[in-house]
Motif scaffolding. Structure first.
Motif, PDB file in Angstrom:
ATOM      1  N   LEU A 165      47.521 -48.913 -59.493  1.00  0.00           N
ATOM      2  CA  LEU A 165      46.070 -48.818 -59.309  1.00  0.00           C
ATOM      3  C   LEU A 165      45.357 -50.132 -59.619  1.00  0.00           C
ATOM      4  O   LEU A 165      44.325 -50.444 -59.028  1.00  0.00           O
ATOM      5  CB  LEU A 165      45.504 -47.703 -60.194  1.00  0.00           C
ATOM      6  CG  LEU A 165      45.670 -46.272 -59.685  1.00  0.00           C
ATOM      7  CD1 LEU A 165      45.327 -45.277 -60.786  1.00  0.00           C
ATOM      8  CD2 LEU A 165      44.800 -46.025 -58.446  1.00  0.00           C
ATOM      9  N   LYS A 166      45.918 -50.889 -60.557  1.00  0.00           N
ATOM     10  CA  LYS A 166      45.289 -52.166 -60.916  1.00  0.00           C
ATOM     11  C   LYS A 166      45.270 -53.137 -59.739  1.00  0.00           C
ATOM     12  O   LYS A 166      44.441 -54.043 -59.682  1.00  0.00           O
ATOM     13  CB  LYS A 166      46.027 -52.788 -62.106  1.00  0.00           C
ATOM     14  CG  LYS A 166      45.679 -52.138 -63.443  1.00  0.00           C
ATOM     15  CD  LYS A 166      46.426 -52.806 -64.577  1.00  0.00           C
ATOM     16  CE  LYS A 166      45.914 -52.339 -65.930  1.00  0.00           C
ATOM     17  NZ  LYS A 166      46.032 -50.915 -66.143  1.00  0.00           N
ATOM     18  N   THR A 167      46.203 -52.951 -58.807  1.00  0.00           N
ATOM     19  CA  THR A 167      46.256 -53.846 -57.646  1.00  0.00           C
ATOM     20  C   THR A 167      45.817 -53.148 -56.364  1.00  0.00           C
ATOM     21  O   THR A 167      45.907 -53.722 -55.287  1.00  0.00           O
ATOM     22  CB  THR A 167      47.686 -54.373 -57.458  1.00  0.00           C
ATOM     23  OG1 THR A 167      48.573 -53.275 -57.201  1.00  0.00           O
ATOM     24  CG2 THR A 167      48.166 -55.126 -58.690  1.00  0.00           C
ATOM     25  N   ALA A 168      45.323 -51.921 -56.483  1.00  0.00           N
ATOM     26  CA  ALA A 168      45.058 -51.110 -55.289  1.00  0.00           C
ATOM     27  C   ALA A 168      43.882 -51.617 -54.465  1.00  0.00           C
ATOM     28  O   ALA A 168      43.802 -51.347 -53.272  1.00  0.00           O
ATOM     29  CB  ALA A 168      44.813 -49.647 -55.691  1.00  0.00           C
ATOM     30  N   ARG A 169      42.940 -52.342 -55.082  1.00  0.00           N
ATOM     31  CA  ARG A 169      41.806 -52.856 -54.306  1.00  0.00           C
ATOM     32  C   ARG A 169      42.273 -53.776 -53.173  1.00  0.00           C
ATOM     33  O   ARG A 169      41.675 -53.809 -52.109  1.00  0.00           O
ATOM     34  CB  ARG A 169      40.883 -53.661 -55.221  1.00  0.00           C
ATOM     35  CG  ARG A 169      39.824 -52.832 -55.888  1.00  0.00           C
ATOM     36  CD  ARG A 169      38.826 -53.735 -56.551  1.00  0.00           C
ATOM     37  NE  ARG A 169      38.246 -53.099 -57.712  1.00  0.00           N
ATOM     38  CZ  ARG A 169      37.452 -53.709 -58.565  1.00  0.00           C
ATOM     39  NH1 ARG A 169      37.171 -54.978 -58.387  1.00  0.00           N
ATOM     40  NH2 ARG A 169      36.952 -53.061 -59.586  1.00  0.00           N
ATOM     41  N   GLU A 262      40.022 -36.139 -55.201  1.00  0.00           N
ATOM     42  CA  GLU A 262      38.576 -36.297 -55.329  1.00  0.00           C
ATOM     43  C   GLU A 262      38.198 -37.586 -56.055  1.00  0.00           C
ATOM     44  O   GLU A 262      37.180 -38.209 -55.753  1.00  0.00           O
ATOM     45  CB  GLU A 262      37.990 -35.113 -56.105  1.00  0.00           C
ATOM     46  CG  GLU A 262      38.008 -33.782 -55.370  1.00  0.00           C
ATOM     47  CD  GLU A 262      37.529 -32.650 -56.261  1.00  0.00           C
ATOM     48  OE1 GLU A 262      37.001 -32.944 -57.365  1.00  0.00           O
ATOM     49  OE2 GLU A 262      37.698 -31.483 -55.880  1.00  0.00           O
ATOM     50  N   ARG A 263      39.030 -37.963 -57.040  1.00  0.00           N
ATOM     51  CA  ARG A 263      38.701 -39.122 -57.876  1.00  0.00           C
ATOM     52  C   ARG A 263      39.389 -40.413 -57.444  1.00  0.00           C
ATOM     53  O   ARG A 263      39.322 -41.415 -58.158  1.00  0.00           O
ATOM     54  CB  ARG A 263      39.087 -38.829 -59.342  1.00  0.00           C
ATOM     55  CG  ARG A 263      38.406 -37.642 -59.984  1.00  0.00           C
ATOM     56  CD  ARG A 263      36.905 -37.812 -60.110  1.00  0.00           C
ATOM     57  NE  ARG A 263      36.501 -39.012 -60.822  1.00  0.00           N
ATOM     58  CZ  ARG A 263      36.389 -39.098 -62.151  1.00  0.00           C
ATOM     59  NH1 ARG A 263      36.642 -38.034 -62.906  1.00  0.00           N
ATOM     60  NH2 ARG A 263      36.011 -40.220 -62.722  1.00  0.00           N
ATOM     61  N   ARG A 264      40.070 -40.401 -56.289  1.00  0.00           N
ATOM     62  CA  ARG A 264      40.836 -41.571 -55.863  1.00  0.00           C
ATOM     63  C   ARG A 264      39.988 -42.843 -55.849  1.00  0.00           C
ATOM     64  O   ARG A 264      40.400 -43.886 -56.363  1.00  0.00           O
ATOM     65  CB  ARG A 264      41.456 -41.306 -54.493  1.00  0.00           C
ATOM     66  CG  ARG A 264      42.064 -42.538 -53.795  1.00  0.00           C
ATOM     67  CD  ARG A 264      43.283 -43.081 -54.523  1.00  0.00           C
ATOM     68  NE  ARG A 264      44.417 -42.196 -54.451  1.00  0.00           N
ATOM     69  CZ  ARG A 264      45.296 -42.156 -53.435  1.00  0.00           C
ATOM     70  NH1 ARG A 264      45.121 -42.921 -52.383  1.00  0.00           N
ATOM     71  NH2 ARG A 264      46.322 -41.324 -53.478  1.00  0.00           N
ATOM     72  N   ALA A 265      38.805 -42.776 -55.252  1.00  0.00           N
ATOM     73  CA  ALA A 265      37.972 -43.976 -55.166  1.00  0.00           C
ATOM     74  C   ALA A 265      37.587 -44.495 -56.555  1.00  0.00           C
ATOM     75  O   ALA A 265      37.602 -45.715 -56.806  1.00  0.00           O
ATOM     76  CB  ALA A 265      36.709 -43.685 -54.348  1.00  0.00           C
ATOM     77  N   ASP A 266      37.247 -43.587 -57.469  1.00  0.00           N
ATOM     78  CA  ASP A 266      36.898 -43.990 -58.834  1.00  0.00           C
ATOM     79  C   ASP A 266      38.093 -44.628 -59.540  1.00  0.00           C
ATOM     80  O   ASP A 266      37.943 -45.602 -60.281  1.00  0.00           O
ATOM     81  CB  ASP A 266      36.423 -42.778 -59.640  1.00  0.00           C
ATOM     82  CG  ASP A 266      35.112 -42.213 -59.130  1.00  0.00           C
ATOM     83  OD1 ASP A 266      34.342 -42.980 -58.521  1.00  0.00           O
ATOM     84  OD2 ASP A 266      34.869 -41.010 -59.329  1.00  0.00           O
ATOM     85  N   GLU A 267      39.283 -44.056 -59.323  1.00  0.00           N
ATOM     86  CA  GLU A 267      40.480 -44.589 -59.966  1.00  0.00           C
ATOM     87  C   GLU A 267      40.802 -45.988 -59.457  1.00  0.00           C
ATOM     88  O   GLU A 267      41.176 -46.872 -60.237  1.00  0.00           O
ATOM     89  CB  GLU A 267      41.656 -43.644 -59.728  1.00  0.00           C
ATOM     90  CG  GLU A 267      41.535 -42.322 -60.483  1.00  0.00           C
ATOM     91  CD  GLU A 267      42.775 -41.456 -60.362  1.00  0.00           C
ATOM     92  OE1 GLU A 267      43.043 -40.695 -61.304  1.00  0.00           O
ATOM     93  OE2 GLU A 267      43.476 -41.548 -59.331  1.00  0.00           O
ATOM     94  N   ASP A 269      38.670 -48.076 -58.252  1.00  0.00           N
ATOM     95  CA  ASP A 269      37.619 -48.952 -58.757  1.00  0.00           C
ATOM     96  C   ASP A 269      37.865 -49.358 -60.203  1.00  0.00           C
ATOM     97  O   ASP A 269      37.648 -50.515 -60.581  1.00  0.00           O
ATOM     98  CB  ASP A 269      36.266 -48.249 -58.620  1.00  0.00           C
ATOM     99  CG  ASP A 269      35.108 -49.148 -59.015  1.00  0.00           C
ATOM    100  OD1 ASP A 269      35.022 -50.260 -58.456  1.00  0.00           O
ATOM    101  OD2 ASP A 269      34.308 -48.749 -59.877  1.00  0.00           O
ATOM    102  N   ARG A 270      38.354 -48.418 -61.021  1.00  0.00           N
ATOM    103  CA  ARG A 270      38.563 -48.700 -62.445  1.00  0.00           C
ATOM    104  C   ARG A 270      39.977 -49.135 -62.774  1.00  0.00           C
ATOM    105  O   ARG A 270      40.256 -49.589 -63.889  1.00  0.00           O
ATOM    106  CB  ARG A 270      38.183 -47.470 -63.271  1.00  0.00           C
ATOM    107  CG  ARG A 270      36.701 -47.142 -63.205  1.00  0.00           C
ATOM    108  CD  ARG A 270      36.331 -45.981 -64.091  1.00  0.00           C
ATOM    109  NE  ARG A 270      36.675 -46.223 -65.491  1.00  0.00           N
ATOM    110  CZ  ARG A 270      36.463 -45.340 -66.470  1.00  0.00           C
ATOM    111  NH1 ARG A 270      35.886 -44.175 -66.189  1.00  0.00           N
ATOM    112  NH2 ARG A 270      36.807 -45.609 -67.703  1.00  0.00           N
ATOM    113  N   GLY A 271      40.906 -48.974 -61.821  1.00  0.00           N
ATOM    114  CA  GLY A 271      42.275 -49.424 -62.041  1.00  0.00           C
ATOM    115  C   GLY A 271      43.043 -48.599 -63.049  1.00  0.00           C
ATOM    116  O   GLY A 271      43.913 -49.115 -63.757  1.00  0.00           O
ATOM    117  N   MET A 272      42.748 -47.301 -63.121  1.00  0.00           N
ATOM    118  CA  MET A 272      43.453 -46.433 -64.071  1.00  0.00           C
ATOM    119  C   MET A 272      43.373 -44.984 -63.618  1.00  0.00           C
ATOM    120  O   MET A 272      42.494 -44.610 -62.836  1.00  0.00           O
ATOM    121  CB  MET A 272      42.850 -46.564 -65.475  1.00  0.00           C
ATOM    122  CG  MET A 272      41.397 -46.126 -65.563  1.00  0.00           C
ATOM    123  SD  MET A 272      40.610 -46.528 -67.136  1.00  0.00           S
ATOM    124  CE  MET A 272      41.670 -45.665 -68.279  1.00  0.00           C
TER     125      MET A 272
END
Length: 400
Positions: A165-169, A262-267, A269-272
């Motif tokens: 997630l830390k590199t997902a952006r 549901e929270r994929r975008a938030d995760e 964004d926050r990398g966690m």
């Protein structure tokens, strides 16, 4: 179950100690810093493969030593077990039972059962959710040892998913597909863990309620447990009614998967990872309000004690007889709480009590006393088990 003999080598402040024990209450008395808590900590380590005082193994090894050894002869009904744990900081620990090495140290979990109450337990009521999650999961593993693997695998998957997630952006194509794969692993393991925790909270809650009434008095507010989850289907912290229907692992896995989606975008964004049992909490209530933030100091102490006594009662109801360990707690309790705790201690197959002052311990629990001073543990009362003492050298030879 009870410990017949305990041997420590290079554990904490102990260079070496051999201590014969017997059923019933034993008081280990000594000034602060002499190592009395270290003795009972070793018994707890056999049950949980961890310490109630530190998070890692390195502080358990005596300064200057490469490793520590905890070795115990245990009596369970009509059979005896010899258990040895070699603690190797930075390397894999080694465990043997009746001379046979175990492939993985966690295979020892569930074989030795103990319930330890210590002053640090006040954090179960007043501390962070991580303390209560650890409390639940340690009890889970004690009741159902296979869940140690589920918990370990969940932590491993969570670590991998957070790294991704830390590199997902910046991730594209196969990187996002990889995140989907980790989602599947996380929801499967998380659903199992959620179901087990909910079942445990439901089973434990009535025992805690009875223990709190015993400790705080029948007129006190009723204590209850609830589970607050990042997955709404798993609970919002409301006390679980006795006998309530609980969702099964498959339903919780599906609910967890939906919530993660549901929270994929938030995760990203926050990398966690923001959803799952690693972010949940055990909610302890008194009457209509949560204990954290509302309970007085005395009520918090009573709740912490009730949680441990509830664990003891639950394991007994499962058919086990855990060793009860009371680490330096009688000095902090008032007369009523001492009386209630002493009644439970008298009924346990084996109770190990530490105290700086012997008179702090109720007289009926002082039949056997061990004096700790100057690197020695000297029995002042009956010290041999019912079948006779076990020589420390013999114990060590048996483990080879």
């Amino acid at each position: 179950m009870h410990v017949r003999h305990l041997q420590l080598v290079s554990f904490r402040n102990w260079d070496r100690v051999d201590l014969a024990l017997q059923p019933g209450p034993t008081v280990v008395v000594g000034r602060n810093g002499e190592g009395k808590t270290n003795l009972v900590e070793a018994v707890g380590y056999l049950a949980t493969m961890g310490s109630h005082r530190v998070s890692g193994d390195a502080p358990l090894v005596r300064h200057g030593a490469a490793q520590a050894v905890v070795r115990a002869a245990l009596r369970r009904e009509d059979r005896e077990l010899l258990v040895e744990v070699e603690i190797n900081p930075g390397r894999a620990n080694r465990v043997r039972v009746n001379r046979a090495p175990l492939q993985r140290p966690r295979e020892l979990l569930g074989l030795v059962k103990s319930v330890l109450f210590a002053p640090e337990d006040l954090v179960l009521v007043r501390g962070d959710p991580a303390e209560r999650r650890r409390f639940l999961d340690d009890l889970l593993v004690s009741r159902t040892p296979r869940l140690a693997g589920v918990r370990s695998d969940y932590d491993r998957v969570l670590k991998q998913r957070n790294a991704l997630l830390k590199t997902a952006r910046l991730a594209r194509g196969k990187a996002i597909e990889t995140l989907d794969v980790w989602d599947g692993h996380l929801t499967d393991l998380g659903g199992q863990l959620l179901a087990a925790r909910l079942r445990l909270v439901a089973d434990l809650s009535p025992h805690v309620a009875r223990a709190y009434a015993q400790v705080a008095g029948a007129d006190a507010a009723r204590a209850a447990l609830g589970y607050a989850s990042t997955v709404p289907a798993a609970g919002d912290g409301t006390p679980l009614p006795e006998g309530a229907a609980l969702p099964d692992p498959a339903a919780l896995t599906a609910a967890l998967a939906a919530r993660i989606a549901e929270r994929r975008a938030d995760e990203v964004d926050r990398g966690m990872t923001l959803v799952g049992p690693h972010r949940d909490d055990l909610v302890i209530s008194l009457g209509a309000v949560p204990a954290k933030g509302y309970a007085s100091h005395g009520e918090s102490w009573s709740l912490a004690l009730a949680l441990r006594l509830g664990c003891f009662a639950l394991l007994r109801a499962d058919g086990d007889e855990p060793v009860l360990v009371l680490d330096d707690v009688f000095a902090t309790l008032d007369t009523d709480r001492r009386t209630a705790l002493a009644a439970v201690a008298r009924g346990a197959e084996q109770t190990l009590i530490t105290a700086a002052v012997l008179e702090d311990v109720p007289a009926e629990l002082r039949r056997t006393v061990v004096q700790v001073a100057g690197g020695q543990a000297v029995p002042l009362g009956p010290a041999a088990a019912e079948d006779g003492p076990v020589d420390g050298a013999v114990l060590e030879e048996r483990a080879r």
